[in-house]
Design an enzyme around this catalytic site. Sequence first.
Site, short mmCIF file in Angstrom:
data_model
loop_
_atom_site.label_atom_id
_atom_site.label_comp_id
_atom_site.label_asym_id
_atom_site.label_seq_id
_atom_site.Cartn_x
_atom_site.Cartn_y
_atom_site.Cartn_z
N LEU A 133 27.87 -13.78 15.30
CA LEU A 133 27.37 -13.78 16.83
C LEU A 133 27.13 -15.28 16.76
CD1 LEU A 133 26.13 -12.78 19.47
CD2 LEU A 133 23.85 -12.33 17.95
N SER A 140 20.00 -19.63 18.70
CA SER A 140 18.88 -18.57 19.43
C SER A 140 19.39 -18.33 20.90
CB SER A 140 17.71 -19.46 19.44
OG SER A 140 17.15 -19.70 18.43
N ILE A 177 27.54 -17.59 9.22
CA ILE A 177 28.16 -16.15 8.77
C ILE A 177 27.81 -15.97 7.25
CG2 ILE A 177 30.00 -14.65 8.98
CD1 ILE A 177 28.95 -15.83 11.51
N THR A 178 26.63 -15.01 7.09
CA THR A 178 26.66 -14.36 5.68
C THR A 178 27.78 -13.63 5.48
OG1 THR A 178 24.24 -14.63 5.92
CG2 THR A 178 25.13 -12.95 4.19
N ARG A 287 -2.44 -15.75 -18.67
CA ARG A 287 -2.85 -17.16 -18.90
C ARG A 287 -4.42 -17.33 -19.18
NH1 ARG A 287 -0.93 -22.48 -20.33
NH2 ARG A 287 -2.09 -24.01 -18.59
N GLY A 359 1.61 -25.91 -12.34
CA GLY A 359 2.89 -26.57 -12.83
C GLY A 359 4.02 -25.93 -13.33
N GLU A 382 18.45 -13.76 11.74
CA GLU A 382 18.23 -12.71 12.65
C GLU A 382 16.99 -12.89 13.82
OE1 GLU A 382 20.25 -10.39 12.41
OE2 GLU A 382 20.51 -9.79 10.42
N THR A 384 15.08 -16.71 15.12
CA THR A 384 13.99 -17.52 14.39
C THR A 384 12.33 -16.87 14.78
OG1 THR A 384 13.52 -19.13 16.19
CG2 THR A 384 15.15 -19.76 14.58
#
Length: 402
Positions: A133, A140, A177-178, A287, A359, A382, A384
């Site tokens: 798209l 957008s 494009i993924t 820790r 750290g 998809e 913002t």
Amino acid sequence: MPDRAPQPVERQLPTEEARDLVALVRDIVQREIAPRAAEQEDAGHFPREIFTLLSESGLLGLPYDSEFGGGDQPYEVYLQVLEELASARLTVGLGVSVHSLACHALAGYGTKEQQAEHLPAMLGGGLLGAYCLSEPSSGSDAASLRTKAVRDDGGTSRSSGAESGGDWVITGTKAWITHGGIADFYTVLARTGGEGARGITAFLVPGDAEGLSAAAPEKKMGMKGSPTAQLHFDGVRVPDARRIGEEGQGFAIALSALDSGRLGIAACAIGVAQAALDEALAYATGREQFGRPIADFQGLRFMLADMATQIEAGRALYLAAARLRDAGRPFSRQAAMAKLFCTDAAMKVTTDAVQVLGGYGYTADFPVERFMREAKVLQIVEGTNQIQRMVIARHLAGPETR
């Protein structure tokens, strides 16, 4: 520090079949995905073998009709599967969401003949899809896309090798494009008419179509294992039989797909956030400082409590939207809310997880820095989160006046 194994999320699933499905996903995650996630992300390796396994296991077509190879699962279940996958590796969870998005147009708007011809391979035949798209000049503002599809009634379809009498020739560039360059098929939105939303039509384009090429993948701050690339359409010819829906219906199809896709992103965001919380809890309880676990200190305990609360709230929000969808009720506003809240929560939770580890959290020796980098993209894809706020406001107060 002693190991503290994360406890599985207690899920409210509607059927025994759904519970078995989630158990299968957790087994695949523990055996095949999680052990190699950090190494493969660092190397920029896309795990195509995992998507093949998911397809063979019936997990790439969960929300679609079993008549065509789908899993007949409600979105309430499908999204929780996405969350489980994303908690192990976002490249996989988001990849499944994008694949489902790419199947949406044909499954929802294709003819029975088109569905019978293409959906079985798309849903359970090992194919991987992508959704086209966005463009370099229209992200957008998707209704202003420039990629064109022009009829060529006298041409020969090189994609089918047969006289078509009604082919389309697609020219233009798609961006962000993924799975760009590696997908087996692309759902492509192109302009077939005048300006604006009414001039857009959807097409199903094979990944090996002549004239289709991909640029080098983008160099991203996160999700390095998931290729994101521009696609160039240089006179790509597709037969009219690969047009999905009516001419000019493409933008409505795209918006329908995005409503569902936003829920997928919301679920993935909660998966990443949950993984970050699990790491933070393991570290905080193991820790020791000043002679006791740092989890004993109130400031840190409150931080962990806030992280867990945001995750639970986000999960409840995306599931509420999914149940509306499953009931056939309007869910666009709730989908935008879920995408907005869950991805913002993921950004906050992963940032706090880095802070809990101090750290160590800022080093690649622990995964929370990767979770933080990955969470950022979920606020962008998809639509913002600024766009999500616009969508929600329009549902509440109506369109903006000019």
